[in-house]
Design an enzyme around this catalytic site. Structure first.
Site, PDB file in Angstrom:
ATOM      1  N   CYS A  15       0.815  -1.223   0.000  1.00  0.00           N
ATOM      2  CA  CYS A  15       0.000   0.000   0.000  1.00  0.00           C
ATOM      3  C   CYS A  15       0.845   1.268   0.000  1.00  0.00           C
ATOM      4  O   CYS A  15       0.321   2.359  -0.216  1.00  0.00           O
ATOM      5  CB  CYS A  15      -0.964   0.004   1.182  1.00  0.00           C
ATOM      6  SG  CYS A  15      -2.083  -1.392   1.168  1.00  0.00           S
ATOM      7  N   HIS A  43      -3.027   7.378   2.887  1.00  0.00           N
ATOM      8  CA  HIS A  43      -3.470   6.085   2.361  1.00  0.00           C
ATOM      9  C   HIS A  43      -4.838   5.783   2.979  1.00  0.00           C
ATOM     10  O   HIS A  43      -5.036   5.919   4.181  1.00  0.00           O
ATOM     11  CB  HIS A  43      -2.452   5.008   2.714  1.00  0.00           C
ATOM     12  CG  HIS A  43      -2.935   3.634   2.416  1.00  0.00           C
ATOM     13  ND1 HIS A  43      -3.534   3.312   1.217  1.00  0.00           N
ATOM     14  CD2 HIS A  43      -2.943   2.494   3.166  1.00  0.00           C
ATOM     15  CE1 HIS A  43      -3.876   2.037   1.238  1.00  0.00           C
ATOM     16  NE2 HIS A  43      -3.531   1.520   2.411  1.00  0.00           N
ATOM     17  N   ASN A  64     -10.045   0.145   0.701  1.00  0.00           N
ATOM     18  CA  ASN A  64      -8.592   0.275   0.589  1.00  0.00           C
ATOM     19  C   ASN A  64      -8.156  -0.232  -0.786  1.00  0.00           C
ATOM     20  O   ASN A  64      -8.206  -1.428  -1.055  1.00  0.00           O
ATOM     21  CB  ASN A  64      -7.952  -0.553   1.717  1.00  0.00           C
ATOM     22  CG  ASN A  64      -6.446  -0.518   1.694  1.00  0.00           C
ATOM     23  OD1 ASN A  64      -5.833  -0.090   0.715  1.00  0.00           O
ATOM     24  ND2 ASN A  64      -5.840  -0.987   2.771  1.00  0.00           N
TER      25      ASN A  64
HETATM   26  N1  COA Z   1     -17.666  -8.699  10.089  1.00  0.00           N
HETATM   27  C1  COA Z   1     -18.002  -9.081  11.328  1.00  0.00           C
HETATM   28  N2  COA Z   1     -17.111  -9.472  12.250  1.00  0.00           N
HETATM   29  C2  COA Z   1     -15.810  -9.480  11.883  1.00  0.00           C
HETATM   30  C3  COA Z   1     -15.399  -9.105  10.590  1.00  0.00           C
HETATM   31  C4  COA Z   1     -16.389  -8.714   9.695  1.00  0.00           C
HETATM   32  N3  COA Z   1     -16.081  -8.325   8.430  1.00  0.00           N
HETATM   33  N4  COA Z   1     -14.058  -9.216  10.522  1.00  0.00           N
HETATM   34  C5  COA Z   1     -13.644  -9.645  11.717  1.00  0.00           C
HETATM   35  N5  COA Z   1     -14.697  -9.813  12.530  1.00  0.00           N
HETATM   36  C6  COA Z   1     -14.689 -10.283  13.901  1.00  0.00           C
HETATM   37  C7  COA Z   1     -13.464 -11.113  14.193  1.00  0.00           C
HETATM   38  O1  COA Z   1     -13.698 -12.457  13.879  1.00  0.00           O
HETATM   39  C8  COA Z   1     -13.309 -10.907  15.659  1.00  0.00           C
HETATM   40  O2  COA Z   1     -14.223 -11.747  16.343  1.00  0.00           O
HETATM   41  P1  COA Z   1     -13.813 -12.484  17.690  1.00  0.00           P
HETATM   42  O3  COA Z   1     -13.488 -11.388  18.667  1.00  0.00           O
HETATM   43  O4  COA Z   1     -15.039 -13.238  18.024  1.00  0.00           O
HETATM   44  O5  COA Z   1     -12.638 -13.314  17.337  1.00  0.00           O
HETATM   45  C9  COA Z   1     -13.760  -9.493  15.845  1.00  0.00           C
HETATM   46  O6  COA Z   1     -14.604  -9.162  14.748  1.00  0.00           O
HETATM   47  C10 COA Z   1     -12.608  -8.523  15.834  1.00  0.00           C
HETATM   48  O7  COA Z   1     -13.149  -7.342  16.256  1.00  0.00           O
HETATM   49  P2  COA Z   1     -12.219  -6.200  16.743  1.00  0.00           P
HETATM   50  O8  COA Z   1     -10.970  -6.746  17.342  1.00  0.00           O
HETATM   51  O9  COA Z   1     -12.980  -5.271  17.597  1.00  0.00           O
HETATM   52  O10 COA Z   1     -11.875  -5.535  15.385  1.00  0.00           O
HETATM   53  P3  COA Z   1     -10.998  -4.253  15.213  1.00  0.00           P
HETATM   54  O11 COA Z   1     -11.601  -3.112  15.927  1.00  0.00           O
HETATM   55  O12 COA Z   1      -9.558  -4.576  15.483  1.00  0.00           O
HETATM   56  O13 COA Z   1     -11.157  -3.997  13.669  1.00  0.00           O
HETATM   57  C11 COA Z   1     -10.004  -4.178  11.616  1.00  0.00           C
HETATM   58  C12 COA Z   1     -10.657  -4.926  12.765  1.00  0.00           C
HETATM   59  C13 COA Z   1      -9.451  -5.189  10.632  1.00  0.00           C
HETATM   60  C14 COA Z   1     -11.051  -3.319  10.916  1.00  0.00           C
HETATM   61  C15 COA Z   1      -8.869  -3.262  12.164  1.00  0.00           C
HETATM   62  O14 COA Z   1      -8.015  -4.026  12.994  1.00  0.00           O
HETATM   63  C16 COA Z   1      -8.044  -2.629  11.090  1.00  0.00           C
HETATM   64  O15 COA Z   1      -8.536  -1.814  10.339  1.00  0.00           O
HETATM   65  N6  COA Z   1      -6.752  -2.938  11.009  1.00  0.00           N
HETATM   66  C17 COA Z   1      -5.908  -2.389   9.987  1.00  0.00           C
HETATM   67  C18 COA Z   1      -6.139  -3.121   8.705  1.00  0.00           C
HETATM   68  C19 COA Z   1      -5.576  -2.394   7.501  1.00  0.00           C
HETATM   69  O16 COA Z   1      -5.722  -1.216   7.368  1.00  0.00           O
HETATM   70  N7  COA Z   1      -4.937  -3.147   6.610  1.00  0.00           N
HETATM   71  C20 COA Z   1      -4.370  -2.649   5.417  1.00  0.00           C
HETATM   72  C21 COA Z   1      -3.147  -1.874   5.688  1.00  0.00           C
HETATM   73  S1  COA Z   1      -2.423  -1.239   4.271  1.00  0.00           S
END
Ligand code: COA
Length: 325
Positions: free
Chosen positions: A112, A250, A280
């Protein structure tokens, strides 16, 4: 040493819109979960166009806005994580599609942060006088390398492209910054290429050639390096954050941008955000956002703008530019 101006921008996204509600029919998710955790409402998904097709369309628009002919371009660099092929490079395919017969063409791989790395590479070549007019494109058809059964990743990404035309000038790019860390966190974001399988091996691993991600680790990394990259590109330039008109980050997650705004005490209105519409788009996200700003008439001559990116590798970087058109 010459300086480098951005003289044109362009972008292209596939027609097909996939909403959060539609995704919830494929994986167990909801509009509520996706929009509150990320700010994304919908994304574009290619129904067959490849990365080079998206890149070529953005490139032609950028050339038009720069009032240059494809034959005036002597360097094409494409940032992509989802190339059409190992060989030839996507840049060579785009060369043919747009008729840029006088250009040297190659791709850059920095996930990215790819567009920042590609832009910085072109800037160095123009500054030394090696090339005069460069086309830099970020283009992705990430839907090809998405695991459509993995709700942790497939809701976050989208397809798209953005392009910029650069040329030697008096002012423009003020400072560039790039960084990599393949030691810590290389596994946070992953997508394997073809694996080592041949008749002379006894065992071969069966690995996943789709994107995998440790969301929480990437989130923490993103907030940290986005803030430090903004500070880094201001250092030694006699510019402070108050002098900056816009930040083009980004477009990964609105919460990452909000964290950074709070941490550095920057007004959220300075950040241009369009991730709600596209998700993204990896290497395409910064030039796609910049082109939208340009089309909306937001950018005025003399504005100071920071582009800032982060991604797998790990990689991160930024560019401080004075808008000259
Ligand atoms: N829909 C519903 N539930 C989901 C899900 C979805 N699309 N994706 C994950 N979950 C669940 C997981 O299974 C997990 O469940 P569990 O606790 O029972 O195991 C839970 O949601 C995770 O929730 P949480 O930890 O509160 O999520 P988060 O606040 O960390 O958000 C992201 C997750 C991925 C949105 C966040 O971590 C993020 O944006 N990270 C950066 C990712 C990124 O930008 N990547 C590209 C970089 S270039």
């Amino acid at each position: 040493m010459k300086n480098v101006e951005i003289i044109g921008t362009g972008s292209y996204v596939p027609q097909r819109i996939v909403t959060n509600d539609e995704l919830s029919t494929i994986v167990e998710t909801s509009d509520e979960w996706i929009s509150t955790r990320t700010g994304i409402s919908e994304r574009r998904i290619s129904l067959g166009e490849n990365t080079s097709d998206l890149a070529a369309k953005a490139a032609l628009e950028a050339l038009k806005s720069a009032k240059l002919d494809a034959k005036d371009i002597d360097l094409i660099i494409i940032a992509t994580t989802s190339p059409d092929s190992y060989v030839p490079s996507t840049a060579c395919i785009v060369q043919e599609l747009i008729g840029a017969t006088n250009a040297v063409c190659f791709d850059v791989s920095a996930a990215c942060t790819g567009f920042i790395f590609a832009l910085n590479t072109a800037v160095q070549y123009i500054k030394t006088g090696e090339y005069k007019n460069a086309l830099v494109v970020g283009a992705e058809v990430l839907s090809k390398i998405m695991d459509w059964k993995d709700r942790n990743t497939c809701v976050l990404f989208g397809d798209g492209s953005g392009a910029m035309v650069l040329r030697a000038g008096e002012e423009g790019i003020i400072k560039t910054y790039m960084a990599s860390d393949g030691v810590k966190g290389r596994e946070f974001l992953h997508c394997f290429a073809a694996q080592n399988k041949n008749p002379f091996m006894y065992n071969s691993l069966d690995v996943k050639d789709k994107i995998t991600m440790s969301g929480k680790d990437v989130f923490k990394f993103a907030v940290k390096v986005m803030a430090s990259s903004i500070e880094k590109v201001l250092e030694t330039t006699q510019n402070s954050i108050e002098d900056i008109d816009y930040i083009v980050p980004h477009q990964a997650n609105i919460r990452i941008i909000e964290f950074v705004a709070k941490k550095l005490k920057i007004d959220m209105n300075k950040f241009f955000v369009n991730l709600n519409k596209y998700g993204n788009t990896s290497g395409a996200s910064i030039p796609l956002a910049l082109d939208e700003m340009n089309k909306q008439g937001l950018l005025k001559k003399g504005n100071k703008v920071i582009f800032v990116g982060f991604g797998g590798g790990l990689t991160w970087g930024s560019v401080l530019v004075k808008w000259t058109i």
